[in-house]
Scaffold this motif. Structure first.
Motif, short mmCIF file in Angstrom:
data_model
loop_
_atom_site.label_atom_id
_atom_site.label_comp_id
_atom_site.label_asym_id
_atom_site.label_seq_id
_atom_site.Cartn_x
_atom_site.Cartn_y
_atom_site.Cartn_z
N TYR A 50 -41.20 35.51 -41.94
CA TYR A 50 -40.56 34.20 -41.87
C TYR A 50 -40.95 33.32 -43.05
O TYR A 50 -40.16 32.47 -43.47
N VAL A 51 -42.14 33.53 -43.59
CA VAL A 51 -42.51 32.83 -44.82
C VAL A 51 -41.57 33.24 -45.95
O VAL A 51 -41.06 32.40 -46.69
N LEU A 101 -27.16 28.37 -43.60
CA LEU A 101 -27.94 27.22 -43.15
C LEU A 101 -28.56 27.49 -41.78
O LEU A 101 -29.76 27.23 -41.56
N LEU A 102 -27.76 28.00 -40.84
CA LEU A 102 -28.26 28.27 -39.50
C LEU A 102 -29.33 29.35 -39.51
O LEU A 102 -30.32 29.27 -38.77
N PHE A 103 -29.14 30.37 -40.34
CA PHE A 103 -30.14 31.43 -40.42
C PHE A 103 -31.44 30.89 -41.00
O PHE A 103 -32.54 31.27 -40.55
N TRP A 104 -31.35 30.01 -42.00
CA TRP A 104 -32.55 29.41 -42.57
C TRP A 104 -33.27 28.56 -41.53
O TRP A 104 -34.50 28.61 -41.42
N SER A 162 -35.10 30.85 -39.20
CA SER A 162 -36.33 31.36 -39.81
C SER A 162 -37.41 30.29 -39.82
O SER A 162 -38.59 30.57 -39.56
N LEU A 163 -37.03 29.04 -40.09
CA LEU A 163 -37.99 27.94 -40.10
C LEU A 163 -38.57 27.71 -38.71
O LEU A 163 -39.78 27.50 -38.55
N LEU A 214 -46.82 30.02 -36.15
CA LEU A 214 -48.00 29.29 -36.61
C LEU A 214 -48.58 28.37 -35.54
O LEU A 214 -49.80 28.16 -35.48
N CYS A 215 -47.71 27.81 -34.68
CA CYS A 215 -48.15 26.75 -33.78
C CYS A 215 -48.07 27.08 -32.29
O CYS A 215 -48.67 26.37 -31.48
N ILE A 216 -47.31 28.11 -31.92
CA ILE A 216 -47.09 28.39 -30.51
C ILE A 216 -47.57 29.77 -30.09
O ILE A 216 -48.36 29.91 -29.15
#
Length: 299
Positions: A26-27, A119-122, A125-126, A133-135
């Motif tokens: 994802y990075v 845009l939606l795929f980006w 990924s974000l 990282l957070c969940i």
């Protein structure tokens, strides 16, 4: 992955890397596909053509000959067997991938569809990067190094696959919003619906390993409940498939290249769901018998 099954043979474990390395995908996706999205925005709204190197790369990937068409079919068969990705466009005549799509639609190039899909795929990924990282709380599960390398190729190839659907000299920003169709609205609605459930399922899985204060207390597997887990063992896999289907809808249903991507996701997620479902059934005697593995009520 081997997060939900027993360790494999010794020779296979030699090529294993931690499953938490999924975050690397994802990075790369956020960085690379964000870069491609920026180039597409500049082409659409600022009338700046793609860089020459990107134009050449897209021309190669688009393919225009019958031999490349046959190669695409061969790669598709191999990829299905290996649970690999599809990068080349659907074989056809001597038109480029973007021209074939426009010809089928009987309209001008669907610049808006490609822009929205990228845009939606980006954004997808974000969100996944944020969740990793957070969940998410990763166990000691592993993935094979080959799968790990394929992951990089996949997320790099997805953005290029989208850009292959438009001509390399795209300059059409002024009329972009005139191309809005009902399938764009439907695709975005399905995307949001699937993404919400995708996120909820990852939160449920993460909370199984946390206490009420949010601290990680265990890396063991437990039976998840809530949301789509009441129907299937791996609803997060099903939700991800729906996200890719929503992008196919955003393309207007007619983009055969993207349906190959959906097929890859289907085979890949279905295999992973079967392995996890079998793990749950063999590990927990009280596991709900009515749950399907992947698709509610069906499979």
């Amino acid at each position: 992955t081997r997060s939900c099954c027993e360790p494999g043979p010794a020779w296979l474990r030699l090529g294993a890397v931690p499953k938490r390395w999924f975050t690397h995908f994802y990075v790369v996706s956020v960085t690379w596909n964000g870069f491609l999205l920026l180039l597409l925005i500049q082409a659409l709204f600022l009338e700046r053509p793609f860089p020459v190197w990107l134009q050449d790369l897209l021309s190669i990937l688009s393919g225009s000959s019958q031999n490349q068409g046959r190669l695409a079919l061969l790669l598709l068969s191999t990829a299905c067997a290996l649970i690999h990705m599809h990068l080349l466009p659907f074989p056809g005549n001597t038109l480029t991938a973007g021209q074939r799509f426009a010809f089928i639609r009987g309209k001008s190039y669907e610049y808006l569809s490609a822009f929205l899909v990228l845009l939606l795929f980006w954004l997808h990924s974000l969100r996944r990067l944020t969740e990793c990282l957070c969940i998410s709380v990763f166990s000691n599960g592993v993935i094979h190094i080959v799968h790990y390398c394929f992951g990089y190729a996949y997320y790099i190839g997805i953005g290029l696959t989208v850009l292959c659907q438009v001509p390399v000299n795209v300059r059409n920003g002024k009329s972009l919003w005139m191309q809005i169709g009902w399938y764009h609205t439907l695709g975005i609605i399905v995307y949001i619906w699937a993404s919400v459930h995708h996120n909820r399922c990852h939160v449920i899985l993460a909370n199984l390993r946390k206490n009420k204060s949010g601290n990680v207390v265990s890396l063991n597997h437990s039976i998840p409940f809530g949301d789509w887990f009441e129907r299937v063992s791996c609803p997060h896999y099903f939700a991800e498939l729906l996200i890719y289907v929503s992008l196919a809808i955003t393309f207007g249903f007619y983009n055969l290249t993207w349906w190959l991507v959906v097929m890859y996701v289907l085979f890949n997620q279905a295999l992973a769901a079967i392995l996890c479902h079998e793990f749950y059934l063999t590990t927990f005697s009280s596991y709900p018998k009515h749950r399907k593995a992947f698709i509610p009520f069906l499979f």
